[in-house]
Design an enzyme around this catalytic site. Structure first.
Site, short mmCIF file in Angstrom:
data_model
loop_
_atom_site.label_atom_id
_atom_site.label_comp_id
_atom_site.label_asym_id
_atom_site.label_seq_id
_atom_site.Cartn_x
_atom_site.Cartn_y
_atom_site.Cartn_z
N LYS A 36 5.13 14.46 21.86
CA LYS A 36 5.19 14.54 23.54
C LYS A 36 3.97 15.59 24.06
CE LYS A 36 9.06 17.68 24.31
NZ LYS A 36 10.53 17.71 24.07
N ARG A 131 21.70 21.53 28.12
CA ARG A 131 21.08 20.53 28.57
C ARG A 131 21.88 19.23 28.37
NH1 ARG A 131 14.85 19.46 27.08
NH2 ARG A 131 15.63 17.93 25.32
C1 LIG Z 1 10.81 18.21 22.96
C2 LIG Z 1 11.80 18.07 22.10
C3 LIG Z 1 11.62 18.47 20.83
C4 LIG Z 1 10.69 19.00 20.11
O1 LIG Z 1 10.81 20.54 20.47
P1 LIG Z 1 9.67 21.38 19.88
O2 LIG Z 1 10.06 22.86 20.40
O3 LIG Z 1 8.17 21.16 20.59
O4 LIG Z 1 9.73 21.43 18.49
C5 LIG Z 1 13.04 18.01 19.96
N1 LIG Z 1 14.12 17.48 20.52
C6 LIG Z 1 14.10 16.93 21.75
C7 LIG Z 1 15.46 16.41 22.28
C8 LIG Z 1 12.97 17.17 22.54
O5 LIG Z 1 13.30 17.17 23.82
#
Ligand SMILES: *Cc1c(COP(=O)(O)O)cnc(C)c1O
Length: 609
Positions: A36, A131
């Protein structure tokens, strides 16, 4: 005009991925790479897959569409609960989704059952970050309800930390996840493939050797994309490269100015009341990056002696007094970015993204292999194409057959194949050979027509097939992805074609675009798109795109001069790996054939003078 740009080093992404995967492998943990931060850029996803991730994680369906459109068929996990309004698309394009609401899981179940599919979910548990997730006390009743729903398989349990509440992953909270998973497995006989212990912020726990047994999966973005800049804040890990993404802009002004603004102080363009310190006259620079392009607070100048003073919507103001050599107007200034700044820059339409992929892209040898059916080969000999290529320094061989195997063999010898064929079937053969040899390549397609319709009256619709736009076989994706395909000179499209083109992500420069932008700019952009993160590109040229006086009806195509200009720019890019030319046969008028031969020569570096 190059404004702000982000360069993306795909080799570093691959290397960071390998590092994280090897750390995790030792503890029996598999990794999904989270794209993302790059807005689902297919080149980034492919680099992660080369580095060894099991699948990909994305939070947005738009980005998943982009990955799937590029032909990436690795497992994809939706990292956010699906919205009720898009359940159909989720079932069709996503392998696993993270869930925490029974109403949504019920809808997934209804749609999955209707489509005759099984949809995998990971049930999210809130371990204190507040969250997403069900509370641990609700786990058992929630699983009971889900087990009654057809079409849904509970493939795992997961949690997300360090997001909203900034709660750090520890032996205690992840141990709780592992215990809950153990209970669920025992009590319901579930087979949980994913006991997913969070994101990059779980890596420090893993590396300290304290990851609780039972955690077998992580979803990693930041540590791969940013080398753990935010994850290993205090103790950077040398094994990870932090400079995958660099933002750059151009200096528009460099002047000595006082450090205190002059006049009566009010509020700035964003309603703030800035405070200044008088440190005398300083050398200040202005760069063409603004708040519309990036999160200014997250920018870190790469060069010593450069500091960020602030920004307005389109201007970034720097102090460059201590930078050596002294920066000048027109220089590019590079910045590292925080994860927030990266997200903003990648999302901004104004920022050009330049993925780079250099592996195996050593310059091709000065060797051209010409492939042409016997009778066309004879015509080419008449125009001494081979002799002329030899004159500009190439070793040339000529093969009177056009087959995938022989063209691939010439690419393996680091030669550049030049294929002549009667129609676009030869283009397909040529592109198949390139796909058989390279990991990723782009395409410049010069023709008046798009060739993206399903097969009609026996004629091959080459791009339709190559890009996998329909259900048929023979797609060259994901090595060739629509995002790196550029159609140049289009002027005839059927209404159905317009529909297909609109949704395909293929870049199109119609004759009208060429009129407006000029061939020089069109070809600059086209080369950039076709080579972004690729190991070069294939060029397919059909003379119907050019108004060739006396031969092809002048129906408003590009001119002979524009054709040469495009071919010369292609040569200068040094990124052309192969070329095919269609529409030439043994009966072709010699002057027409001569014209085509000269276009080819331009693409291989012959200048008019
Ligand atoms: C963005 C996200 C991740 C990845 O997080 P990083 O800190 O970029 O490794 C993993 N799980 C969820 C649910 C996320 O939204």
């Amino acid at each position: 005009m190059p404004g702000p740009q982000v360069t993306i080093d795909l080799e570093k992404i691959e290397a960071n991925t390998r590092t994280v995967v090897s750390w995790c492998k030792a503890s029996g943990i598999s990794i999904f790479g989270v794209t993302k931060g790059s807005c689902g850029m297919p080149q980034v996803a492919r680099a992660m897959l080369r580095g060894g991730v099991r699948g990909l994680g994305e939070s947005r369906l738009e980005n998943i569409r982009r990955l799937r459109g590029a032909g990436i068929d690795a497992p994809v996990m939706l990292l956010r609960s699906p919205p009720l309004s898009l359940i159909d698309e989720v079932i069709r394009t996503v392998d696993i989704s993270l869930n925490s609401e029974l109403a949504i899981i019920a809808e997934l179940s209804r749609v999955a059952e209707r489509m005759g599919r099984i949809h995998d979910i990971i049930l999210m548990i809130d371990l204190g970050d507040l969250r997403e997730g069900i509370l641990p006390t609700d786990l058992i009743p929630t699983i009971e309800r889900i087990l009654e729903m057809p079409g849904i398989r509970i493939a795992g349990l997961g949690t997300n930390l360090t997001c909203f509440g900034a709660i750090i992953p520890t032996e205690v909270n992840l141990g709780q996840l592992a215990d809950l998973a153990g209970t669920a497995q025992q009590r319901f006989g579930l087979d949980l493939a994913y006991i997913s212990g969070g994101n990059s912020s779980s890596l420090p726990l893993l590396l300290s050797g304290n990851m609780p047994k039972g955690i077998n999966h992580l979803r990693i973005g930041e540590a791969i994309l940013q080398g753990g800049r935010d994850t290993f804040l205090d103790q950077p890990r040398q094994e990870l490269d932090r400079d995958v993404f660099l933002l750059s802009g151009e200096l528009l002004e460099v002047k000595m100015k006082p450090s205190m603004p002059i006049g009566i102080s009010g509020v700035d363009a964003f309603g703030g009341r800035p405070v200044f310190q008088d440190i005398g006259e300083r050398l200040r620079g202005i760069v063409n990056i603004g708040r519309e392009d990036a999160n200014i607070e997250g920018l870190l100048p790469v060069k010593q002696g450069v500091t960020v003073l602030g920004a307005s919507s389109d201007h970034l103001i720097l102090d460059v007094t201590d930078a050596r050599p002294v920066p000048e107007v027109g220089d590019r200034v590079n910045f590292r970015m925080s994860y927030g700044a990266l997200l903003a820059a990648m999302t901004s339409e104004y920022v050009e993204k330049l993925p780079m992929y250099d592996r195996n892209t050593q310059n091709p040898a000065a060797r051209v292999s010409i492939f042409a059916e016997k009778n066309v080969a004879a015509a080419l000999r008449k125009h001494t194409l081979d002799g002329r290529l030899a004159n500009i320094g190439y070793e040339v061989d000529l093969t009177p057959r056009v087959t995938v195997d022989e063209i691939s063999a010439s690419l393996d010898r680091r030669a550049r194949p030049l294929i002549f064929g009667a129609d676009h079937r030869a283009s397909f053969t040529a592109m198949s050979a390139v796909a058989a040899t390279l990991d990723a390549f782009g395409l410049l397609w010069f023709d008046a027509m798009a060739s993206v319709l399903p097969q009609q009256d026996g004629s091959e619709s080459v791009l339709y097939r190559a890009l996998g736009l329909g259900p048929g076989t023979g797609a060259l994706t994901p090595k060739l992805s629509p995002e790196n395909v550029v159609l140049i000179g289009l002027r005839e499209t059927a209404p159905e074609e317009v529909e297909i083109l609109k949704t395909s992500r293929v870049k199109i420069f119609t004759i009208a675009d060429i009129d407006a932008l000029g061939m020089r700019e069109v070809i600059r952009q086209a080369v950039q798109i076709a080579s972004a993160g690729m190991q070069g590109f294939h060029v397919s040229y059909n003379p119907a795109v050019t108004d060739i006086p006396g031969y092809l009806p002048g129906t408003g195509g590009i001119t002979v001069r524009e054709t040469h200009q495009a071919m010369e720019a292609i040569h200068q890019s040094k990124s052309m790996r192969a070329m095919d030319i269609t529409g030439l046969d043994a009966e072709a008028d010699p002057r027409f054939a001569s014209m085509i031969v000269h276009f080819a020569l331009s693409a291989f570096g012959k200048r008019i003078l």
